[in-house]
Scaffold this active site. Structure first.
Site, PDB file in Angstrom:
ATOM      1  N   GLU A 288     -25.482 100.658 -72.606  1.00 19.28           N
ATOM      2  CA  GLU A 288     -26.006 100.291 -73.940  1.00 19.28           C
ATOM      3  C   GLU A 288     -27.495  99.962 -73.921  1.00 19.28           C
ATOM      4  O   GLU A 288     -28.182 100.113 -74.927  1.00 19.28           O
ATOM      5  CB  GLU A 288     -25.221  99.096 -74.502  1.00 19.28           C
ATOM      6  CG  GLU A 288     -25.384  97.859 -73.642  1.00 19.28           C
ATOM      7  CD  GLU A 288     -24.650  96.640 -74.131  1.00 19.28           C
ATOM      8  OE1 GLU A 288     -24.151  96.629 -75.266  1.00 19.28           O
ATOM      9  OE2 GLU A 288     -24.575  95.681 -73.355  1.00 19.28           O
TER      10      GLU A 288
ATOM     11  N   GLY B 256     -20.938  85.466 -73.478  1.00 16.52           N
ATOM     12  CA  GLY B 256     -19.888  86.437 -73.784  1.00 16.52           C
ATOM     13  C   GLY B 256     -18.677  86.177 -72.908  1.00 16.52           C
ATOM     14  O   GLY B 256     -18.829  85.829 -71.735  1.00 16.52           O
TER      15      GLY B 256
ATOM     16  N   GLN C 151     -14.129  96.570 -73.178  1.00 22.93           N
ATOM     17  CA  GLN C 151     -14.430  96.313 -71.757  1.00 22.93           C
ATOM     18  C   GLN C 151     -14.331  94.845 -71.391  1.00 22.93           C
ATOM     19  O   GLN C 151     -14.288  94.485 -70.222  1.00 22.93           O
ATOM     20  CB  GLN C 151     -15.853  96.782 -71.431  1.00 22.93           C
ATOM     21  CG  GLN C 151     -16.050  98.260 -71.556  1.00 22.93           C
ATOM     22  CD  GLN C 151     -17.516  98.612 -71.762  1.00 22.93           C
ATOM     23  OE1 GLN C 151     -18.217  98.943 -70.812  1.00 22.93           O
ATOM     24  NE2 GLN C 151     -18.001  98.539 -72.994  1.00 22.93           N
ATOM     25  N   ARG C 152     -14.384  93.973 -72.383  1.00 23.49           N
ATOM     26  CA  ARG C 152     -14.359  92.534 -72.083  1.00 23.49           C
ATOM     27  C   ARG C 152     -13.001  91.903 -72.334  1.00 23.49           C
ATOM     28  O   ARG C 152     -12.784  90.741 -72.002  1.00 23.49           O
ATOM     29  CB  ARG C 152     -15.406  91.822 -72.942  1.00 23.49           C
ATOM     30  CG  ARG C 152     -16.791  91.982 -72.449  1.00 23.49           C
ATOM     31  CD  ARG C 152     -17.707  90.816 -72.709  1.00 23.49           C
ATOM     32  NE  ARG C 152     -17.479  90.034 -73.874  1.00 23.49           N
ATOM     33  CZ  ARG C 152     -18.421  89.740 -74.792  1.00 23.49           C
ATOM     34  NH1 ARG C 152     -19.630  90.230 -74.678  1.00 23.49           N
ATOM     35  NH2 ARG C 152     -18.149  88.951 -75.788  1.00 23.49           N
TER      36      ARG C 152
ATOM     37  N   ASP D 239     -21.412  92.296 -66.733  1.00 23.54           N
ATOM     38  CA  ASP D 239     -22.566  93.161 -66.417  1.00 23.54           C
ATOM     39  C   ASP D 239     -22.940  93.144 -64.933  1.00 23.54           C
ATOM     40  O   ASP D 239     -23.674  94.016 -64.482  1.00 23.54           O
ATOM     41  CB  ASP D 239     -23.790  92.730 -67.236  1.00 23.54           C
ATOM     42  CG  ASP D 239     -23.637  93.014 -68.720  1.00 23.54           C
ATOM     43  OD1 ASP D 239     -22.614  93.590 -69.110  1.00 23.54           O
ATOM     44  OD2 ASP D 239     -24.551  92.653 -69.485  1.00 23.54           O
TER      45      ASP D 239
ATOM     46  N   ARG E  96     -19.047 114.812 -78.464  1.00 24.60           N
ATOM     47  CA  ARG E  96     -18.418 113.666 -79.126  1.00 24.60           C
ATOM     48  C   ARG E  96     -18.851 112.384 -78.417  1.00 24.60           C
ATOM     49  O   ARG E  96     -19.207 112.422 -77.239  1.00 24.60           O
ATOM     50  CB  ARG E  96     -16.893 113.765 -79.083  1.00 24.60           C
ATOM     51  CG  ARG E  96     -16.331 114.928 -79.880  1.00 24.60           C
ATOM     52  CD  ARG E  96     -16.446 114.663 -81.384  1.00 24.60           C
ATOM     53  NE  ARG E  96     -15.733 115.671 -82.149  1.00 24.60           N
ATOM     54  CZ  ARG E  96     -16.260 116.812 -82.586  1.00 24.60           C
ATOM     55  NH1 ARG E  96     -17.533 117.100 -82.328  1.00 24.60           N
ATOM     56  NH2 ARG E  96     -15.539 117.663 -83.289  1.00 24.60           N
TER      57      ARG E  96
ATOM     58  N   GLY F 184     -23.872  96.826 -70.646  1.00 25.72           N
ATOM     59  CA  GLY F 184     -24.904  96.732 -69.617  1.00 25.72           C
ATOM     60  C   GLY F 184     -26.230  96.622 -70.322  1.00 25.72           C
ATOM     61  O   GLY F 184     -26.858  97.614 -70.649  1.00 25.72           O
ATOM     62  N   ARG F 185     -26.580  95.380 -70.620  1.00 29.82           N
ATOM     63  CA  ARG F 185     -27.772  95.107 -71.419  1.00 29.82           C
ATOM     64  C   ARG F 185     -29.052  95.400 -70.616  1.00 29.82           C
ATOM     65  O   ARG F 185     -29.929  96.110 -71.069  1.00 29.82           O
ATOM     66  CB  ARG F 185     -27.736  93.632 -71.792  1.00 29.82           C
ATOM     67  CG  ARG F 185     -28.663  93.200 -72.865  1.00 29.82           C
ATOM     68  CD  ARG F 185     -28.779  91.698 -72.836  1.00 29.82           C
ATOM     69  NE  ARG F 185     -27.609  91.002 -73.332  1.00 29.82           N
ATOM     70  CZ  ARG F 185     -27.407  90.687 -74.609  1.00 29.82           C
ATOM     71  NH1 ARG F 185     -28.288  91.053 -75.506  1.00 29.82           N
ATOM     72  NH2 ARG F 185     -26.341  90.014 -74.969  1.00 29.82           N
TER      73      ARG F 185
ATOM     74  N   GLU G 234     -26.405  84.215 -67.094  1.00 33.43           N
ATOM     75  CA  GLU G 234     -27.777  83.719 -66.907  1.00 33.43           C
ATOM     76  C   GLU G 234     -28.182  82.672 -67.943  1.00 33.43           C
ATOM     77  O   GLU G 234     -28.887  81.724 -67.621  1.00 33.43           O
ATOM     78  CB  GLU G 234     -28.778  84.884 -66.925  1.00 33.43           C
ATOM     79  CG  GLU G 234     -28.589  85.811 -68.103  1.00 33.43           C
ATOM     80  CD  GLU G 234     -29.817  86.634 -68.465  1.00 33.43           C
ATOM     81  OE1 GLU G 234     -29.644  87.658 -69.131  1.00 33.43           O
ATOM     82  OE2 GLU G 234     -30.940  86.241 -68.112  1.00 33.43           O
TER      83      GLU G 234
HETATM   84  O1  F6P Z   1     -23.621  89.795 -71.501  1.00 30.01           O
HETATM   85  C1  F6P Z   1     -22.440  90.496 -71.466  1.00 30.01           C
HETATM   86  C2  F6P Z   1     -22.333  91.421 -72.643  1.00 30.01           C
HETATM   87  O2  F6P Z   1     -21.039  91.936 -72.599  1.00 30.01           O
HETATM   88  C3  F6P Z   1     -23.399  92.527 -72.693  1.00 30.01           C
HETATM   89  O3  F6P Z   1     -23.105  93.632 -71.881  1.00 30.01           O
HETATM   90  C4  F6P Z   1     -23.428  92.858 -74.156  1.00 30.01           C
HETATM   91  O4  F6P Z   1     -24.679  93.373 -74.546  1.00 30.01           O
HETATM   92  C5  F6P Z   1     -23.214  91.537 -74.801  1.00 30.01           C
HETATM   93  O5  F6P Z   1     -22.479  90.749 -73.886  1.00 30.01           O
HETATM   94  C6  F6P Z   1     -22.479  91.603 -76.121  1.00 30.01           C
HETATM   95  O6  F6P Z   1     -22.463  90.347 -76.669  1.00 30.01           O
HETATM   96  P1  F6P Z   1     -21.660  89.906 -77.976  1.00 30.01           P
HETATM   97  O7  F6P Z   1     -20.227  89.753 -77.574  1.00 30.01           O
HETATM   98  O8  F6P Z   1     -22.283  88.601 -78.343  1.00 30.01           O
HETATM   99  O9  F6P Z   1     -21.841  90.986 -78.981  1.00 30.01           O
END
Ligand code: F6P
Length: 342
Positions: free
Chosen positions: A222, A10, A274-275, A127, A266, A170-171, A103
């Site tokens: 999540e 990601g 967030q990314r 994460d 809600r 946050g997987r 990882e």
């Molecule tokens: O590993 C980082 C992360 O942002 C996780 O928090 C999230 O579950 C995952 O990537 C989402 O991945 P994608 O962008 O493939 O949906």
């Protein structure tokens, strides 16, 4: 030297800052040449590259995303993948590879390193769940975005006497949820490390509102799961590393809270917001330090290692240690958060 670079997994704010730092120090200090592999390991398997030099890196420091593109391709899950990787590295005359990832990407780097590929890892994930480094770049930015969202939700929650549920990424680890929850004054924080008791959450919210406060922010990672059941999944598709796509637990939590408390509730799922976007100053600096340290590690021939932050200093750890275990939430931080629940 001729150095290959890739970004895998990601994406994450700060990736471009690492690329820029590797290229700037490599080209100006060591006289290196660079090859950018596109879309993570896929670009190495398919020999799909872009030219990378100081000129190409101008202006990218504050830009989110990655100019190299990214994917979750795992060469060890592709027929002939590892051989294709080695063939590409040979045909491109690559002396060393810098792999920037989490990882999964670093796990592949470690396997290739065991097979003799000269590789240096750079840790990345919003994460913050890599144990060999105190913090990864991208995390600070994600926490700031989540905190800004919580602040905004607070004011509208107060206007309407509502409970607001915010789902953050946050997987496996609740670093974003806990840190943004503390920063944003959340009433409840739910993390993957500790299954939550929805009735206890509802009772605390009721008690809190009975005391006369009428806005509650509930932050849910999540990957959080209820004590008695399994996670709600948006989709059960798996990627090449076997991860299911998460998202949606916030909806379930919001429904349960509303029906158990009677409070209007809600939900906001922050998701990939967030990314995206520009990294914070902290993440730009950390990413830059990692990039400079990575190209130094290449020239020290410290192959099979990853750069990491430890006690404020950049150190090298083995790729094997880097991917050995996940860094789950520090219970002491969770304890701090719990002081403010209810
Ligand atoms: O590993 C980082 C992360 O942002 C996780 O928090 C999230 O579950 C995952 O990537 C989402 O991945 P994608 O962008 O493939 O949906």
């Amino acid at each position: 030297m001729r150095v290959g670079l890739l970004t895998g997994g990601g994406d994450c704010p700060g990736l471009n800052a690492v690329i820029r730092a590797v290229v700037r120090k490599g080209a100006q200090h060591y006289g290196d040449e660079f090859v950018g592999f596109l879309d993570g390991w896929r670009g190495v398997i398919e020999n799909h590259t872009m030219p990378l030099d100081v000129e190409r890196c101008r202006g990218i420091l504050p830009r989110g995303g990655t100019i190299l593109g990214s994917s979750r391709t795992n060469p060890f899950k592709v027929d002939g993948g590892p051989d294709a990787v080695e063939a590409t590295l040979r045909s491109q005359s690559i002396d060393a590879l810098v792999a920037i990832g989490g990882e999964d990407t670093l796990g592949v780097a470690r396997q290739l390193s065991d097979q003799g590929v000269s590789v240096i890892g750079v840790p990345k994930t919003i994460d913050n769940d890599l144990s060999a480094t105190e913090v990864t770049f991208g995390f600070h930015t994600a926490v700031q975005i989540a905190t800004d969202a919580i602040d905004r939700l607070h004011t509208t929650a107060e206007s309407h006497d509502r409970v607001m549920v915010v789902e953050v990424m946050g997987r496996h680890a609740g670093w974003i949820a806990t840190t943004a929850g503390i920063a944003g004054g959340a009433a409840e924080i739910m993390v993957p490390e500790e299954p939550f008791d929805i009735q206890a959450v509802a009772d605390r919210l009721k008690a809190r509102h009975d005391k006369g406060r009428f806005a509650s922010l509930v932050v849910v990672a999540e990957g959080a799961t209820p004590v008695e059941g399994s996670m709600v999944l948006q989709s059960r598709d798996k990627d090449a590393f076997g991860h299911v796509r998460l998202g949606g637990i916030g909806n379930l939590v919001a429904e349960e809270i509303e029906s158990r408390t009677g409070f209007e509730t809600r939900v906001t799922i922050l998701g990939h917001v967030q990314r995206g976007g520009t990294p914070t100053a902290y993440d730009r600096v950390l990413a830059t330090r990692f990039g400079v340290a990575a190209i130094d590690a290449v020239h020290d021939e410290a192959f099979g290692s990853m750069v990491a932050l430890h006690a404020g200093e950049i150190i090298r750890v083995s790729l094997a240690d880097a991917v050995a275990e996940l860094k789950t939430i520090d219970p002491r931080l969770l304890e701090v958060a719990r002081v403010f629940s209810g």
